[in-house]
Design a protein around this motif. Sequence first.
Motif, short mmCIF file in Angstrom:
data_model
loop_
_atom_site.label_atom_id
_atom_site.label_comp_id
_atom_site.label_asym_id
_atom_site.label_seq_id
_atom_site.Cartn_x
_atom_site.Cartn_y
_atom_site.Cartn_z
N LEU A 111 0.86 -1.19 0.00
CA LEU A 111 0.00 0.00 0.00
C LEU A 111 0.90 1.23 0.00
O LEU A 111 2.04 1.18 0.49
CB LEU A 111 -0.90 0.01 1.23
N TYR A 112 0.36 2.32 -0.51
CA TYR A 112 1.11 3.58 -0.63
C TYR A 112 0.38 4.61 0.21
O TYR A 112 -0.84 4.76 0.07
CB TYR A 112 1.22 3.97 -2.10
N ARG A 134 5.74 -5.49 13.42
CA ARG A 134 6.66 -4.76 12.54
C ARG A 134 7.89 -5.61 12.23
O ARG A 134 8.54 -6.14 13.13
CB ARG A 134 7.08 -3.47 13.25
N LEU A 135 8.19 -5.76 10.94
CA LEU A 135 9.36 -6.53 10.50
C LEU A 135 10.52 -5.64 10.13
O LEU A 135 11.68 -6.04 10.22
CB LEU A 135 9.00 -7.37 9.25
N TYR A 136 10.19 -4.44 9.63
CA TYR A 136 11.23 -3.56 9.09
C TYR A 136 10.68 -2.15 9.06
O TYR A 136 9.50 -1.93 8.84
CB TYR A 136 11.60 -4.00 7.67
N SER A 137 11.57 -1.18 9.29
CA SER A 137 11.14 0.21 9.33
C SER A 137 12.28 1.10 8.86
O SER A 137 13.41 0.97 9.33
CB SER A 137 10.76 0.56 10.78
N ASP A 138 12.01 2.00 7.92
CA ASP A 138 12.93 3.08 7.62
C ASP A 138 12.11 4.30 7.20
O ASP A 138 10.88 4.29 7.37
CB ASP A 138 14.01 2.66 6.59
N THR A 139 12.73 5.34 6.69
CA THR A 139 11.98 6.56 6.37
C THR A 139 11.20 6.43 5.07
O THR A 139 10.39 7.28 4.73
CB THR A 139 12.93 7.77 6.23
N ARG A 140 11.44 5.35 4.34
CA ARG A 140 10.85 5.15 3.03
C ARG A 140 9.69 4.17 3.08
O ARG A 140 8.74 4.26 2.32
CB ARG A 140 11.97 4.54 2.17
N MET A 141 9.77 3.20 3.98
CA MET A 141 8.80 2.10 4.00
C MET A 141 8.72 1.42 5.36
O MET A 141 9.58 1.61 6.23
CB MET A 141 9.17 1.05 2.95
N GLY A 178 5.46 8.03 -3.44
CA GLY A 178 6.53 8.69 -4.20
C GLY A 178 7.92 8.19 -3.85
O GLY A 178 8.85 8.39 -4.62
N ALA A 179 8.06 7.53 -2.69
CA ALA A 179 9.40 7.14 -2.22
C ALA A 179 9.92 5.87 -2.89
O ALA A 179 11.09 5.53 -2.72
CB ALA A 179 9.39 6.95 -0.70
N SER A 180 9.06 5.18 -3.62
CA SER A 180 9.50 3.94 -4.29
C SER A 180 9.54 4.13 -5.80
O SER A 180 9.52 3.16 -6.55
CB SER A 180 8.58 2.78 -3.90
N LEU A 181 9.63 5.40 -6.23
CA LEU A 181 9.62 5.69 -7.67
C LEU A 181 11.02 5.63 -8.29
O LEU A 181 11.15 5.73 -9.51
CB LEU A 181 8.99 7.06 -7.94
#
Lengths: 137, 137
Positions: free
Chosen positions: B12-13, B32-39, B56-59
């Motif tokens: 999801l976006y 939660r498995l993973y976390s950063d500023t992008r996803m 927009g962060a996965s473009l």
Amino acid sequence: MASIDGVLETALYVDDLDRADRFYADVLGLARLYSDTRMRAFAAGARSVLLLFRRGASLETVRMAGGTIPPHDGSGPLHVAFAVAAEQLPLWRERLRAANIAIEGQTTWPRGGQSIYFRDPDGHLLELATPGLWAVY
Amino acid sequence: MASIDGVLETALYVDDLDRADRFYADVLGLARLYSDTRMRAFAAGARSVLLLFRRGASLETVRMAGGTIPPHDGSGPLHVAFAVAAEQLPLWRERLRAANIAIEGQTTWPRGGQSIYFRDPDGHLLELATPGLWAVY
């Protein structure tokens, strides 16, 4: 304690339902569960259903004998990853090559899994991932 | 014969990653498995991973030591259904009520399963579905 057992349905939105249907049935080999002019449903393994909606066709509330389904829709090149066994990955490379589908990216993950990436006819980014990607896979 | 074992990742976006993270962790109770500023990545049961991407962060193509991840993104109110046990549905109704989340639709399916529908903070249409919806569930 309320809990969730898994993702049951993942939805993609496509411009041409028949074109997408052929791709998911013939290239990816998914079994068709349901088909109408508005949507298709495919079995993608046990308790995993892939839904394809004709873009714009799910924007109205569906009213059925059993209740209602609220509106949804989407655009943009969405992302879905499918789980495949490690020994299947060479077979998938061969199948994609035979179908003239380019592998656009590939990754070897720190935990040991491998992924290959390609596009469906609507540009959605599909991934085939072998075990060792996530702590839960 | 190349085969698929299931949908591994559903994406999801979202406009606000922290807001969406709180919803999926605190209201839906996903781990939660993973976390950063992008996803963010959440476990939604065995071999089911829900990915949240900041819109927009996965473009851009991601280049890592192990390879590349091609671009993807999405807009619109997408749809995801989660599998829940039949006896869990009353607990979920109570949890959603406690969180002030409106149930926007509900359905009793011809095969016997039941679904309830509600929205995440970005308007994505979420469904909790009990067994008896699809032939494979």
